[in-house]
Design a protein around this motif. Sequence first.
Motif, PDB file in Angstrom:
ATOM      1  N   HIS A   1       0.649  -1.645  -0.103  1.00  0.00           N
ATOM      2  CA  HIS A   1       0.158  -0.069  -0.008  1.00  0.00           C
ATOM      3  C   HIS A   1       0.782   1.273   0.355  1.00  0.00           C
ATOM      4  CE1 HIS A   1      -2.838  -2.503   1.670  1.00  0.00           C
ATOM      5  NE2 HIS A   1      -3.529  -2.615   0.517  1.00  0.00           N
TER       6      HIS A   1
ATOM      7  N   PRO B   1      -4.371   3.660   2.616  1.00  0.00           N
ATOM      8  CA  PRO B   1      -4.376   3.334   1.429  1.00  0.00           C
ATOM      9  C   PRO B   1      -5.191   4.439   0.570  1.00  0.00           C
ATOM     10  CG  PRO B   1      -4.855   1.960   2.479  1.00  0.00           C
ATOM     11  CD  PRO B   1      -5.089   3.397   3.777  1.00  0.00           C
TER      12      PRO B   1
ATOM     13  N   GLN C   1      -1.249  -0.953  -7.544  1.00  0.00           N
ATOM     14  CA  GLN C   1      -2.338  -0.160  -7.085  1.00  0.00           C
ATOM     15  C   GLN C   1      -2.192   1.383  -7.294  1.00  0.00           C
ATOM     16  OE1 GLN C   1      -2.874   0.445  -3.159  1.00  0.00           O
ATOM     17  NE2 GLN C   1      -3.070  -2.372  -3.321  1.00  0.00           N
TER      18      GLN C   1
END
Length: 601
Positions: free
Chosen positions: A280, A287, A547
């Motif tokens: 993260h 996050p 991510q």
Amino acid sequence: MNSSPLYPVQNQARAAVSLDGLWRFQFDPKGEGTAAGWPGGLPAPISMPVPASFSEFFTTHEERDYVGDFWYETEFFLPENFPEKVYLRFGSVTHRAVIYCNGVEVARHEGGFLPILADVTDAANRGRRNKLVVQANNELSESTLPCGTQKEMPDGRKISKPYFDLFNYSGIQRSVWLVGTPKDAITDYSLQYELDGADALVRYTVEGGGDRPVQVFLVDAEGNTVARGEGKAGTLRVEDAHLWQVRNAYLYRLVIEAGEGYDLYEEKVGIRTVKIDGHHILINGKPVYLKGYGKHEDADIIGRGFSWAVAKRDFECMKWTGANCFRTSHYPYAEEWYQMADEEGFLIIDEVPAVGMMRSTRNFAAAGTGQYTYFFETPTVPQLLENHKQQVSEMIARDKNHPSVIAWSLFNEPETTSEYARRYFSKVFAFARTLDPQNRPLTGAFEKNSAPDKCRCYDLCDMICLNRYYGWYISGGPEIDEAEQKFRAEMDKWAAKKLDVPFVFTEFGTDTLATEHKLPSVMWSQEYQDEYLSMNFGVFDSYDFVQGELVWNFADFQTTEGIMRVNGNKKGVFTRQRQPKDAAFVFKHRWEALPEQYKGN
Ligand code: GCB
């Protein structure tokens, strides 16, 4: 003081006068200007706007595509009562420059995307007009950044051969300021943040100011002083701190005073923390999934010149699609971009101009062939490394206090498969790790040959950024199902490595002509861009460690000419005039729907 990275401000202790406007300009194809006395004044100049790239104004190939030395000239009036120290500050001159004031050399600088500060306290005359002359040069080499070369044509004229996919725009592309400060001016400051419940601790250091007592104030948006510190280093406790959040910025004003009003510097700052925790990316401990763009400083007529108007339109378009992030591909942008990102709550991956570190005119083409080009095995490497480190240090010095900056990208698509590359980048990363007071994550963007089983450099990164074109350069059009299989096969290999870091796609995209529609789709049509994107989204969504997604590119942009480019790169989600292609609606739909902490648990 010659290296103070601070942006110019005007207040009771300091002066900042813009020198932007219509300058004079002259090409110097034989490089004879210095010997011919041009530092004292140009013999036959034409007019030239500053800031702007020179190329887009001309109507001949020779002028637009000019490579070599070129000169700028203007005058500035220095008032008698101007502060004691006098500087000229160029946001950048691309790619290198020598600055002369009244015929005297006052600065020289390598690198086209970071500021140049020239002390003219002695060279400039007060109460008079002063002559300012700049000798610039836009040649590319393998020992300077970005990398490339030039070719000499039969008539002796040089043309640019970049190893990268952007037009080699050059000139004085950012604002120029005449800056006045007291003699012992404040030259720099740094901030670090720690959250303590509802409070924030702001650790600061200040440089300059001589032996004078230093005071630091933090002022909120309503004008109330919420914390005060004394001395050149200290910690401010901000009770109930108003944090700078993603797409919800809150800015305080940091005021630094040396002596009783002797010098004063102030800038807007945002309280926020950045940390990598496993897969993260955490902002203020929460996050965040990165949604946005690889960009360029690129627009009609001004080329790579900075324009507040273009920046404003770009932010409005990015916000409309629900984006929260962009990468300053492939060079540090004008400082005003970061100021706007600070205001808008945008996240920035800040990149040095380390692009073209692979021997190929346009590295995307070499990536396709997979051919090894021995880039990091040549005698130019030590000089290149010095320049690379220099630009990393200037970039971090310039941008370290912007809340928007969340990571440093130290390269774009170099050849990373050899032990030589590993040695080179180990040095760049080790050096960069000593520079940022906030220890922000270090990264770099890897092209497809930097594959999980071949890349020797990915483990240097705190966050791994991938540029991938499955469905475009690899298995495009009718082969898109095969592209997806290949894409997933690569991702499975990354997954098997069990690397405990976030992955972000810093490039994916298709060239798309805004004029083309076709059902069923074909490559280059808007329909194909949408199909390609939905295939890519499916892959991104399948891997938790992915991510972020920064599509290539925000807008169509100018490149060198070639059979794979239709008057430039057309991978824009917007046209070069910043109007949406169909893909812009696809992104809007997806990004507005993704939860703020997508893949955050
Ligand atoms: C890349 C490069 C970028 C190019 C892009 C493309 O991998 O990083 O500079 O413009 O591909 O469109 O081929």
